[in-house]
Design a protein around this motif. Structure first.
Motif, short mmCIF file in Angstrom:
data_model
loop_
_atom_site.label_atom_id
_atom_site.label_comp_id
_atom_site.label_asym_id
_atom_site.label_seq_id
_atom_site.Cartn_x
_atom_site.Cartn_y
_atom_site.Cartn_z
N ARG A 131 68.05 55.08 53.94
CA ARG A 131 66.80 55.56 54.51
C ARG A 131 65.59 54.72 54.12
O ARG A 131 64.64 54.61 54.87
N LEU A 132 65.62 54.18 52.90
CA LEU A 132 64.45 53.44 52.41
C LEU A 132 64.21 52.18 53.23
O LEU A 132 63.13 51.63 53.21
N GLY A 133 65.23 51.73 53.98
CA GLY A 133 65.04 50.55 54.82
C GLY A 133 64.70 50.88 56.26
O GLY A 133 64.78 50.01 57.13
N VAL A 135 62.07 51.37 58.09
CA VAL A 135 61.04 50.64 58.85
C VAL A 135 61.65 49.39 59.49
O VAL A 135 61.51 49.14 60.69
N SER A 136 62.36 48.61 58.68
CA SER A 136 62.97 47.38 59.20
C SER A 136 64.17 47.68 60.08
O SER A 136 64.44 46.96 61.04
N ARG A 139 63.02 48.31 63.55
CA ARG A 139 62.68 47.05 64.23
C ARG A 139 63.93 46.32 64.68
O ARG A 139 64.01 45.81 65.79
N TRP A 222 67.53 62.64 60.11
CA TRP A 222 66.61 61.51 59.99
C TRP A 222 66.85 60.42 61.04
O TRP A 222 65.95 60.07 61.80
N ILE A 226 64.69 59.22 64.49
CA ILE A 226 63.98 57.95 64.54
C ILE A 226 64.62 56.96 65.50
O ILE A 226 63.93 56.26 66.23
N ASP B 35 64.25 43.52 53.80
CA ASP B 35 63.16 43.22 54.73
C ASP B 35 62.05 44.26 54.62
O ASP B 35 60.87 43.94 54.75
N SER B 36 62.43 45.51 54.36
CA SER B 36 61.43 46.56 54.21
C SER B 36 60.58 46.31 52.96
O SER B 36 59.37 46.52 52.97
N LEU B 39 58.22 43.65 53.93
CA LEU B 39 57.14 44.17 54.78
C LEU B 39 56.06 44.88 53.97
O LEU B 39 54.90 44.92 54.38
N GLU B 50 51.36 40.26 61.63
CA GLU B 50 51.20 40.76 60.27
C GLU B 50 50.95 39.61 59.32
O GLU B 50 51.50 38.52 59.48
N PHE B 259 56.48 59.48 53.55
CA PHE B 259 57.00 58.23 54.11
C PHE B 259 57.11 58.35 55.63
O PHE B 259 56.60 57.51 56.38
N TYR B 260 57.73 59.43 56.11
CA TYR B 260 57.93 59.62 57.54
C TYR B 260 56.60 59.67 58.28
O TYR B 260 56.41 58.99 59.29
N PHE B 263 54.79 56.16 58.30
CA PHE B 263 55.39 55.08 59.09
C PHE B 263 55.52 55.45 60.56
O PHE B 263 55.34 54.63 61.44
N PHE B 264 55.74 56.74 60.83
CA PHE B 264 55.98 57.15 62.20
C PHE B 264 54.73 57.68 62.89
O PHE B 264 54.66 57.76 64.10
N PRO B 273 53.60 50.97 59.95
CA PRO B 273 54.87 50.52 59.39
C PRO B 273 54.75 49.85 58.02
O PRO B 273 55.57 50.11 57.15
N GLY B 276 54.14 52.38 55.45
CA GLY B 276 55.39 53.13 55.34
C GLY B 276 56.38 52.39 54.45
O GLY B 276 56.98 52.97 53.54
N ALA B 277 56.49 51.08 54.71
CA ALA B 277 57.40 50.25 53.89
C ALA B 277 56.96 50.27 52.43
O ALA B 277 57.79 50.22 51.52
N ALA B 280 58.17 53.43 50.93
CA ALA B 280 59.61 53.27 50.71
C ALA B 280 59.84 52.39 49.47
O ALA B 280 60.78 52.63 48.71
#
Lengths: 286, 309
Positions: A131-133, A135-136, A139, A222, A226, B35-36, B39, B50, B259-260, B263-264, B273, B276-277, B280
């Motif tokens: 879940r922590l990833g 955002v990416s 994408r 979750w 999303i 990647d998160s 970010l 960005e 977090f939700y 980011f959302f 985002p 949000g990252a 996270a």
């Protein structure tokens, strides 16, 4: 038995232990039971006599009403949601099992450079939530053109289930006797054939992995929220969440949809509870 | 352990066996996580796209008047949420497991199966079932609390009772997990050991604290770290019962819902985002710290204990 009863305090201990377990069982089940029995009543009876049971025959038929279920079937596509959940769960489980057993077999069977490092790398995901990833991940799924598809959910759940699956399967694969495999090799069996031959021998581990992954995938909110919130790809969990949010004041519909979405899981649980409990208590977690 | 002898030819089969797992796991789990984290060091640039901003997002989250109170609130709530599980769910789970492994109890399999039932239900179901039970409109909770002379309140609707109530609901749902793990550990204790202690005149109480509990310490560690990771990653139950806003007035807001939302996006606030990252990233650090403490603190000490014994 009689001898034991003569021991001082035995009876008290016996009653106390069973009493505690009985009370806790009631606490665990009563809320679910209450929702179930009230989903078949008319609105007035839900509020006036919440503790009685209504059935479609006399003398229990006075409060019997299935209007809640009618609303649910008319207004929500639970059949679609159910199929989506089923497809996602079954395909993800199959992928976890096929890919997981293959990787576990290679890690347990062959000595090659980086074996330990690769095992550790794959085990990292056991403790760190995917879940922590998000955002990416969102994408990535958008870039792959997989947004609002069941494929996206299947791929994510497969990645999520693999680390623990490989870890558990590897322990079991190491216990398969060496002679068996070497005998097959002498007979000219290919490595793929040997992998295939070993699978039935690790059946208990496969069962454990299955039940460990089944419930979290089926119940997840979750990622459907999303990655696949569209009407055509909603899972039961997300569909129920949205339906409940919209119909929050329609008690009949709320109770009926709660019952409807609980039934598949409870049926699965009744079918698999033995394996699940054996898996949980089999010392799979060392 | 004897391993396959190294072959002259390139071991294609090893690659075939490992490639699918490594590819899917790397692409959909490791890459998004890394990647998160990357970010979280970027922010939307004026020119579009960005731009790298270093640790500015983290600084903003920790000090800015719009972000810091929400982060502190979610952290505090999350910690309370964890304490409820650690000191209520796990001890009750241990108690139930002890009873279920006791010689005098009959019908163990039935009790075990029934008590585990709430654990298989989704958060959505659990959240709504309890919303109904606790609803003053329906009055079920009032009927039961009256037995104990407690006045009914809209438990989920008041700021000072919402979080404890929600934590208790979550404890109700998840008690099955520690119960099963403890049960597995208790069953594994050799009978001869317990019998010997009984012959020596140990009481049930003494037997538990002097023999059983020290032997299941490894499981206590596993249950604790699983509880920690699960709690600091929690989202679904709050979302189902109290919406993504952690109502009322953020009193049930956890890191997951924060977090939700960030980011959302929620209502009029658009999604962000990169922030949000960043949240996270904070969750990642917290969870990783917990896991590392478990691996290097708890497990090492247990190992040392075993060697000394």
């Amino acid at each position: 038995m009689l001898k034991q009863f003569r021991r001082p305090g035995y009876l008290i201990q016996f009653l106390l232990a069973h009493g505690t377990l009985f009370v806790y069982t009631l606490i665990a089940l009563f809320p679910v039971f209450l929702v179930l029995i009230n989903s078949f009543k008319n609105r007035r009876a839900i509020f006036r006599s919440p503790y009685t049971i209504a059935l479609p025959f006399e003398p229990y038929a006075e409060n019997w009403d299935t209007v809640g279920y009618e609303t649910v079937f008319k207004r929500a596509h639970f059949d679609t949601y159910f199929m989506n959940s089923l497809i996602v769960t079954v395909v993800a489980l199959l992928l976890i099992l096929i890919i997981g057993t293959m990787a576990a077999f290679a890690l347990a069977e062959y000595r090659f450079k980086g074996n330990t490092a690769l095992g550790l790398y794959l085990a990292l995901g056991i403790m760190i939530p995917i879940r922590l990833g998000t955002v990416s991940l969102l994408r990535l799924i958008v870039n792959l053109g997989l947004i609002n598809t069941l494929t996206a959910l299947i791929l994510v759940y497969t990645a999520m289930g693999l680390p623990l699956a490989i870890f558990i399967l590897q322990q079991f694969m190491r216990q398969v006797p060496r002679d068996l495999k070497d005998a097959a090799r002498v007979d000219g069996a290919s490595e793929y054939r040997i992998y295939w031959m070993i699978l039935p021998l690790v059946r208990p581990a496969i069962g454990t992995v299955m039940v460990f992954n089944m419930i979290p995938i089926w119940n997840d909110l979750w990622f459907p929220l999303i990655l696949a919130p569209g009407e055509a790809t909603k899972t039961v969990t997300l569909g129920a969440q949205i339906f409940l949010g919209q119909f929050v004041t329609d008690w009949n519909a709320v109770l009926a949809s709660l019952t409807l979405s609980a039934i598949p899981v409870i049926v699965l649980y009744i079918l698999f509870s033995r394996q699940l409990i054996r898996g949980l208590t089999a010392g799979a977690v060392k | 352990m004897p391993m396959n002898k190294c072959r002259k030819s390139f071991p294609t089969h090893i690659v075939v066996f490992l490639a699918p797992a490594v590819i899917i796991y790397t692409l959909f789990m490791v890459y998004p996580l890394v990647d998160s984290l990357r970010l979280s060091l970027y922010a939307p640039a004026a020119a579009g796209g960005e731009a790298f901003v270093g640790f500015q997002n983290y600084e903003k989250l920790l000090t800015h008047e719009l972000w810091a109170p929400r982060l502190q609130g979610a952290l505090k709530n999350n910690f309370i949420f964890f304490l409820f599980h650690m000191f209520l769910q796990n001890p009750i789970g241990l108690l139930l497991a002890t009873l279920l492994s006791s010689q005098i109890v009959r019908g163990k399999a039935i009790f075990r199966t029934l008590i585990f039932t709430p654990t298989i239900l989704s958060f959505v179901l659990v959240g709504f079932i309890w919303r109904l039970i606790l609803s003053p409109l329906w009055g079920i909770s009032g009927d039961f609390l009256a037995i104990f002379g407690i006045e009914n309140q809209p438990w989920l609707g008041l700021e000072n009772t919402a979080l404890p109530t929600l934590s208790l609901i979550s404890v109700w749902q998840f008690i099955g997990i520690p119960m099963m793990l403890f049960l597995a550990a208790l069953i594994a204790i050799p009978d001869e050991l317990l019998e010997a202690a009984r012959v020596d005149g140990a009481t049930a109480w003494g037997l538990f604290w002097k023999i059983k509990f020290p032997l299941i310490l490894p499981t206590v560690g596993i249950v604790s770290v699983l509880t920690f990771v699960g709690n600091f990653n929690a989202f679904d139950l709050v979302y189902a019962a109290q919406s993504e806003l952690g109502q009322p007035n953020y009193s049930t807001d956890l890191l997951g819902t924060f977090f939700y939302r960030t980011f959302f996006g929620v209502q009029l606030q658009p999604g962000n985002p990169t922030m949000g990252a960043t949240i996270a990233g904070v969750m990642f650090v917290i969870i990783l710290t917990g896991v590392l403490i478990y691996m290097f603190g708890w497990q090492r000490r247990l190992l040392k204990l075993e060697i000394e014994l």
